[in-house]
Design a protein around this motif. Structure first.
Motif, mmCIF file in Angstrom:
data_model
loop_
_atom_site.group_PDB
_atom_site.id
_atom_site.type_symbol
_atom_site.label_atom_id
_atom_site.label_comp_id
_atom_site.label_asym_id
_atom_site.label_seq_id
_atom_site.Cartn_x
_atom_site.Cartn_y
_atom_site.Cartn_z
ATOM 1 N N LYS A 171 0.824 -1.215 0.000
ATOM 2 C CA LYS A 171 0.000 0.000 0.000
ATOM 3 C C LYS A 171 0.856 1.262 0.000
ATOM 4 N N LYS A 172 2.041 1.173 0.610
ATOM 5 C CA LYS A 172 2.896 2.359 0.678
ATOM 6 C C LYS A 172 3.774 2.487 -0.561
ATOM 7 N N LYS A 173 4.386 3.655 -0.712
ATOM 8 C CA LYS A 173 5.236 3.924 -1.863
ATOM 9 C C LYS A 173 6.666 3.457 -1.597
ATOM 10 N N PHE A 174 7.339 3.074 -2.675
ATOM 11 C CA PHE A 174 8.714 2.598 -2.566
ATOM 12 C C PHE A 174 9.609 3.306 -3.576
ATOM 13 N N ASN A 175 10.890 3.400 -3.240
ATOM 14 C CA ASN A 175 11.837 3.998 -4.181
ATOM 15 C C ASN A 175 13.028 3.086 -4.455
ATOM 16 N N ARG A 176 12.901 1.798 -4.095
ATOM 17 C CA ARG A 176 13.975 0.843 -4.355
ATOM 18 C C ARG A 176 13.439 -0.369 -5.121
ATOM 19 N N GLU A 177 13.915 -0.533 -6.325
ATOM 20 C CA GLU A 177 13.585 -1.721 -7.096
ATOM 21 C C GLU A 177 14.772 -2.673 -7.052
ATOM 22 N N ILE A 178 14.503 -3.971 -7.003
ATOM 23 C CA ILE A 178 15.620 -4.912 -6.972
ATOM 24 C C ILE A 178 16.422 -4.786 -8.266
ATOM 25 N N ALA A 179 17.738 -4.919 -8.146
ATOM 26 C CA ALA A 179 18.623 -4.765 -9.304
ATOM 27 C C ALA A 179 18.929 -6.084 -9.985
ATOM 28 N N CYS A 180 18.521 -7.199 -9.356
ATOM 29 C CA CYS A 180 18.830 -8.543 -9.882
ATOM 30 C C CYS A 180 20.334 -8.775 -9.949
ATOM 31 N N ILE A 181 21.051 -8.114 -9.038
ATOM 32 C CA ILE A 181 22.494 -8.317 -8.836
ATOM 33 C C ILE A 181 22.674 -8.492 -7.332
ATOM 34 N N ASN A 182 23.021 -9.695 -6.897
ATOM 35 C CA ASN A 182 23.071 -9.994 -5.466
ATOM 36 C C ASN A 182 24.389 -10.652 -5.093
ATOM 37 N N LYS A 183 24.862 -10.384 -3.886
ATOM 38 C CA LYS A 183 26.065 -11.073 -3.421
ATOM 39 C C LYS A 183 25.757 -11.853 -2.151
ATOM 40 N N PHE A 184 26.397 -13.030 -2.055
ATOM 41 C CA PHE A 184 26.177 -13.879 -0.896
ATOM 42 C C PHE A 184 27.487 -14.498 -0.430
ATOM 43 N N SER A 185 27.613 -14.585 0.882
ATOM 44 C CA SER A 185 28.754 -15.263 1.482
ATOM 45 C C SER A 185 28.574 -16.770 1.310
ATOM 46 N N VAL A 186 29.640 -17.515 1.546
ATOM 47 C CA VAL A 186 29.580 -18.975 1.412
ATOM 48 C C VAL A 186 28.555 -19.567 2.380
ATOM 49 N N SER A 187 28.594 -19.138 3.636
ATOM 50 C CA SER A 187 27.691 -19.713 4.638
ATOM 51 C C SER A 187 26.225 -19.432 4.318
ATOM 52 N N THR A 188 25.942 -18.212 3.860
ATOM 53 C CA THR A 188 24.552 -17.876 3.525
ATOM 54 C C THR A 188 24.096 -18.614 2.272
ATOM 55 N N GLN A 189 24.987 -18.763 1.301
ATOM 56 C CA GLN A 189 24.609 -19.500 0.093
ATOM 57 C C GLN A 189 24.254 -20.944 0.428
ATOM 58 N N ILE A 190 24.997 -21.550 1.343
ATOM 59 C CA ILE A 190 24.685 -22.921 1.776
ATOM 60 C C ILE A 190 23.294 -22.976 2.404
ATOM 61 N N GLU A 191 22.990 -21.993 3.247
ATOM 62 C CA GLU A 191 21.677 -21.942 3.889
ATOM 63 C C GLU A 191 20.558 -21.718 2.870
ATOM 64 N N ILE A 192 20.834 -20.899 1.854
ATOM 65 C CA ILE A 192 19.829 -20.650 0.818
ATOM 66 C C ILE A 192 19.532 -21.925 0.040
ATOM 67 N N PHE A 193 20.564 -22.676 -0.313
ATOM 68 C CA PHE A 193 20.342 -23.923 -1.034
ATOM 69 C C PHE A 193 19.521 -24.914 -0.201
ATOM 70 N N LYS A 194 19.807 -24.978 1.082
ATOM 71 C CA LYS A 194 19.033 -25.850 1.970
ATOM 72 C C LYS A 194 17.569 -25.410 2.012
ATOM 73 N N PHE A 195 17.364 -24.107 2.119
ATOM 74 C CA PHE A 195 16.013 -23.568 2.185
ATOM 75 C C PHE A 195 15.262 -23.827 0.880
ATOM 76 N N MET A 196 15.955 -23.688 -0.244
ATOM 77 C CA MET A 196 15.332 -23.930 -1.544
ATOM 78 C C MET A 196 14.781 -25.349 -1.642
ATOM 79 N N LYS A 197 15.530 -26.303 -1.149
ATOM 80 C CA LYS A 197 15.087 -27.701 -1.207
ATOM 81 C C LYS A 197 13.755 -27.864 -0.480
ATOM 82 N N LYS A 198 13.633 -27.273 0.700
ATOM 83 C CA LYS A 198 12.386 -27.347 1.467
ATOM 84 C C LYS A 198 11.264 -26.602 0.739
ATOM 85 N N TYR A 199 11.597 -25.451 0.204
ATOM 86 C CA TYR A 199 10.604 -24.640 -0.510
ATOM 87 C C TYR A 199 10.030 -25.415 -1.697
ATOM 88 N N PHE A 200 10.909 -26.018 -2.481
ATOM 89 C CA PHE A 200 10.456 -26.766 -3.657
ATOM 90 C C PHE A 200 9.574 -27.945 -3.260
#
Length: 256
Positions: A171-200
């Motif tokens: 409902k509110k206004k925003f001034n930040r659109e995602i850039a589709c350019i993201n950086k991730f540390s090794v530990s966070t990338q591992i957690e994301i892959f684990k989360f993706m498996k559950k999500y799928f």
């Protein structure tokens, strides 16, 4: 000159059909012409300038055409290709997840980005230089210039990402659109892959990565932030109109 990206691996998503532009051209969006080269050339050349040498391209639609074009870079960078199975019916989150077993062999920090972007390289540099380890890249825009279908970031005063969703769902206004350019540390990338498996398993594989990362954020497991950002030149090519605007042209036949 310090190569700030030398410890990063680039994961570039180029598997999609591009349904919103498919009636205009059957070329992969990454191979569309921009100025004197292709969109993918500008992405690769920008990342090379930052010192990135290892590139994973997640391919699917017209993969041989993309691989053939990228042969010219084989002496400049380390090229790896991962084929995204069922790319025509699954979302970009599956494309990202398909890199997992290959990435685990080297486990470096990653820069994950779309292959249909044209952007000022200062944006990429800013994202890499952010002190926070995990960044969802964003660009500053006026609320009116962001499409209703565009993904925006809800953040707090410290730039921690609270949620990602389509602009139309807030409902509110925003001034930040995602850039589709993201950086991730090794530990966070591992957690994301684990989360993706559950999500799928629980929700499905049809969604783009933005939906999955939003759920990841809401789970509270890891803190993701966004970059400081300025009004950088940035274009995401989803439609014919996007492409014509990028090239400041109305005659698409000269472009493709």
């Amino acid at each position: 000159m310090v190569k700030i990206g030398k410890n990063y691996t680039a994961i570039i998503l180029v598997a999609g059909i591009g349904k919103r532009i498919n009636s205009f051209t059957h070329k992969p969006k990454s191979l569309l012409k921009y100025k004197k080269e292709k969109i993918i050339d500008y992405i690769i050349q920008n990342l090379i300038k930052l010192g990135i040498k290892n590139f994973y391209f997640v391919v699917g639609y017209k993969s041989e055409q993309i691989k053939s074009y990228l042969k010219k870079y084989k002496e400049k960078i380390n090229l790896f290709y991962v084929y995204a199975k069922n790319y025509y019916k699954y979302g970009s989150a599956v494309s990202w997840k398909s890199v997992e077993k290959h990435w685990k062999k080297r486990k470096t920090k990653i820069l994950m980005l779309h292959g249909d972007l044209v952007f000022n390289n200062r944006l990429t540099k800013e994202i890499i230089l952010e002190k926070k380890r995990d960044i969802i890249g964003s660009v500053i825009k006026t609320n009116s210039s962001i499409k209703n279908e565009g993904f925006v970031l809800e953040i707090d005063e410290k730039r921690k990402v609270l949620s990602i969703d389509h602009k139309k769902n807030y409902k509110k206004k925003f001034n930040r659109e995602i850039a589709c350019i993201n950086k991730f540390s090794v530990s966070t990338q591992i957690e994301i892959f684990k989360f993706m498996k559950k999500y799928f398993n629980n929700i499905g594989k049809e969604h783009t990565w933005e939906y999955v990362i939003n759920k990841f954020i809401l789970s509270g497991k890891n803190k993701l932030y966004t970059n400081t950002s300025k009004k950088y030149n940035w274009h995401n090519i989803n439609t014919k109109e996007d492409y014509l605007k990028l090239n400041n042209s109305k005659n698409y036949k000269k472009l493709i």
